[in-house]
Scaffold this motif. Structure first.
Motif, short mmCIF file in Angstrom:
data_model
loop_
_atom_site.label_atom_id
_atom_site.label_comp_id
_atom_site.label_asym_id
_atom_site.label_seq_id
_atom_site.Cartn_x
_atom_site.Cartn_y
_atom_site.Cartn_z
N GLU A 57 -14.20 7.54 -2.87
CA GLU A 57 -12.94 7.96 -3.36
C GLU A 57 -12.83 9.29 -2.36
OE1 GLU A 57 -11.26 9.67 -7.28
OE2 GLU A 57 -11.22 7.64 -7.20
N PRO A 58 -13.48 10.20 -2.72
CA PRO A 58 -13.20 11.61 -2.02
C PRO A 58 -13.20 11.26 -0.50
CG PRO A 58 -15.11 11.81 -3.76
CD PRO A 58 -14.84 10.28 -3.33
N LEU A 59 -13.87 10.52 0.24
CA LEU A 59 -13.55 10.40 1.48
C LEU A 59 -12.24 9.84 1.98
CD1 LEU A 59 -17.11 8.91 2.53
CD2 LEU A 59 -16.56 11.30 3.05
N GLY A 60 -11.93 8.89 1.21
CA GLY A 60 -10.53 8.10 1.39
C GLY A 60 -9.51 9.29 1.16
N LEU A 61 -9.49 10.02 0.28
CA LEU A 61 -8.65 11.01 -0.23
C LEU A 61 -8.60 12.24 1.15
CD1 LEU A 61 -9.20 11.59 -4.04
CD2 LEU A 61 -7.00 10.39 -2.94
N ALA A 62 -9.58 12.61 1.56
CA ALA A 62 -9.52 13.65 2.51
C ALA A 62 -9.05 12.99 3.76
CB ALA A 62 -11.09 14.13 2.66
N GLY A 63 -9.74 11.76 4.13
CA GLY A 63 -9.07 11.07 5.46
C GLY A 63 -7.51 10.76 5.24
N GLU A 66 -5.80 14.28 5.78
CA GLU A 66 -5.83 14.57 7.35
C GLU A 66 -4.77 13.76 8.13
OE1 GLU A 66 -8.97 14.61 10.85
OE2 GLU A 66 -10.04 14.85 8.82
N GLU A 67 -4.94 12.51 8.08
CA GLU A 67 -4.06 11.76 8.82
C GLU A 67 -2.61 12.15 8.36
OE1 GLU A 67 -2.61 7.03 9.24
OE2 GLU A 67 -4.88 7.52 8.63
N LEU A 68 -2.18 12.41 7.35
CA LEU A 68 -0.84 12.55 6.87
C LEU A 68 -0.38 14.05 7.24
CD1 LEU A 68 -0.49 10.66 3.70
CD2 LEU A 68 0.73 10.04 5.89
N GLU A 69 -1.44 15.03 7.55
CA GLU A 69 -1.51 16.34 7.84
C GLU A 69 -0.60 17.18 6.72
OE1 GLU A 69 0.98 16.79 11.38
OE2 GLU A 69 -0.59 15.96 12.80
N CYS A 70 -1.19 16.85 5.43
CA CYS A 70 -0.96 17.35 4.32
C CYS A 70 -2.26 18.22 3.71
CB CYS A 70 -0.41 16.45 3.28
SG CYS A 70 1.15 15.70 3.54
N LYS A 71 -1.88 18.95 2.71
CA LYS A 71 -3.03 19.45 1.96
C LYS A 71 -3.25 18.64 0.67
CE LYS A 71 -4.06 23.55 -0.86
NZ LYS A 71 -3.57 24.60 -1.76
N LEU A 72 -4.62 18.50 0.54
CA LEU A 72 -5.01 17.52 -0.60
C LEU A 72 -5.08 18.53 -1.99
CD1 LEU A 72 -5.80 14.88 -2.00
CD2 LEU A 72 -8.17 15.32 -1.30
N GLU A 73 -4.47 18.05 -3.24
CA GLU A 73 -4.44 18.94 -4.39
C GLU A 73 -5.18 18.12 -5.32
OE1 GLU A 73 -0.78 19.85 -5.46
OE2 GLU A 73 -0.11 20.77 -3.46
N GLU A 103 -3.58 7.92 -4.45
CA GLU A 103 -4.48 7.05 -5.09
C GLU A 103 -5.26 6.51 -4.32
OE1 GLU A 103 -6.25 5.86 -8.84
OE2 GLU A 103 -4.91 7.54 -8.49
N ALA A 104 -6.80 6.45 -4.35
CA ALA A 104 -7.72 6.05 -3.45
C ALA A 104 -8.30 4.71 -4.01
CB ALA A 104 -8.87 6.78 -3.05
N LYS A 105 -8.25 3.68 -3.14
CA LYS A 105 -8.82 2.52 -3.38
C LYS A 105 -9.93 1.86 -2.35
CE LYS A 105 -6.14 2.16 -7.12
NZ LYS A 105 -6.75 2.15 -8.47
N THR A 106 -10.49 1.02 -3.02
CA THR A 106 -11.62 0.17 -1.76
C THR A 106 -11.12 -1.31 -1.85
OG1 THR A 106 -13.30 0.17 -3.27
CG2 THR A 106 -13.10 1.96 -1.79
N ALA A 107 -11.54 -1.81 -0.86
CA ALA A 107 -11.34 -3.41 -1.13
C ALA A 107 -12.20 -3.78 0.01
CB ALA A 107 -9.89 -3.92 -0.87
N ARG A 108 -12.53 -5.21 0.02
CA ARG A 108 -13.47 -5.71 1.12
C ARG A 108 -12.71 -5.94 2.45
NH1 ARG A 108 -16.53 -9.44 -2.32
NH2 ARG A 108 -18.19 -8.18 -3.09
N TYR A 109 -11.57 -6.58 2.17
CA TYR A 109 -10.71 -7.21 3.56
C TYR A 109 -9.38 -6.91 2.90
CZ TYR A 109 -14.96 -9.36 4.70
OH TYR A 109 -16.48 -9.35 5.02
N PRO A 110 -8.49 -6.76 4.17
CA PRO A 110 -7.10 -6.56 3.94
C PRO A 110 -6.34 -7.79 3.35
CG PRO A 110 -7.60 -6.62 6.16
CD PRO A 110 -8.72 -6.79 5.22
N ASP A 111 -6.71 -8.81 3.19
CA ASP A 111 -6.04 -10.02 2.51
C ASP A 111 -5.37 -9.48 1.29
OD1 ASP A 111 -7.35 -11.25 4.53
OD2 ASP A 111 -8.92 -12.10 2.97
N GLY A 112 -4.11 -9.89 1.16
CA GLY A 112 -3.32 -9.62 -0.10
C GLY A 112 -2.50 -8.03 0.21
N TRP A 113 -2.91 -7.39 1.17
CA TRP A 113 -2.20 -6.04 1.69
C TRP A 113 -1.16 -6.54 2.72
CZ3 TRP A 113 -3.70 -1.52 -1.31
CH2 TRP A 113 -4.88 -1.92 -2.05
N GLY A 114 -0.29 -5.73 2.44
CA GLY A 114 0.89 -5.80 3.80
C GLY A 114 0.90 -4.76 4.84
N GLU A 115 1.81 -4.54 5.59
CA GLU A 115 1.61 -3.86 6.63
C GLU A 115 1.46 -2.37 6.38
OE1 GLU A 115 1.68 -4.16 10.06
OE2 GLU A 115 1.39 -6.31 9.28
#
Length: 161
Positions: A57-63, A66-73, A103-115
């Motif tokens: 989770e912390p890696l996903g939030l930080a990433g 960074e991608e959105l060029e926002c500060k994480l609180e 909110e950070a999540k993990t999943a194996r594959y992108p099946d069931g996730w949209g664009e």
């Protein structure tokens, strides 16, 4: 707040992540399972994927920040509305003149996730994001998902109705 204290606080209400169980759309259980957890303390079987998700989770939030060029609180307890309560993973600012939840999540594959960039996410996660929007009064909730089988992170945007 210590984990034990947080779990006891969650047990006294309906957490944002419990909403999908209450609605019967969670892959991890339904209304009966939620009742058993809240009244009897039954936690169900251990899910190793949950522990892995917490670790990543912390890696996903930080990433995402960074991608959105926002500060994480850091996230934290939101004001309760009746029995509804929640502790989101974090907040991003600046976002459209204010801030957004994340909110950070993990999943194996992108099946069931949209664009990426859409709100096309599994219904149980959409219910959680909508609960956080209701609790926080924010207009936007970002769901950052790390797909473990493809080593990619995607960002989804859920807007308040």
């Amino acid at each position: 707040m210590q984990r034990r204290e947080w779990l006891e606080w969650r047990r006294k209400g309906i957490g944002a992540s419990d909403v999908a169980m209450l609605l019967g759309i969670s892959p991890w259980g339904g209304p009966w399972d939620l009742w058993a957890a809240k009244t009897l303390g039954f936690a169900g079987p251990a899910r190793p994927a949950l522990a892995m998700g917490r670790a990543i989770e912390p890696l996903g939030l930080a990433g995402a920040a960074e991608e959105l060029e926002c500060k994480l609180e850091p996230g934290g307890r939101l004001e309760e509305r009746g029995p509804l309560r929640g502790t989101p993973d974090g907040f991003l600012s600046p976002w459209a003149g204010g801030r957004a939840g994340i909110e950070a999540k993990t999943a194996r594959y992108p099946d069931g996730w949209g664009e990426p960039g859409s709100d096309e996410i599994p219904a149980h996660y959409l219910a959680q994001a909508r609960a956080y929007l209701a609790l926080s009064g924010l207009q936007t909730w970002i769901v950052a998902v790390w797909f473990l089988g493809t080593y990619q992170q995607r960002l989804y945007v859920v807007e308040a109705d």
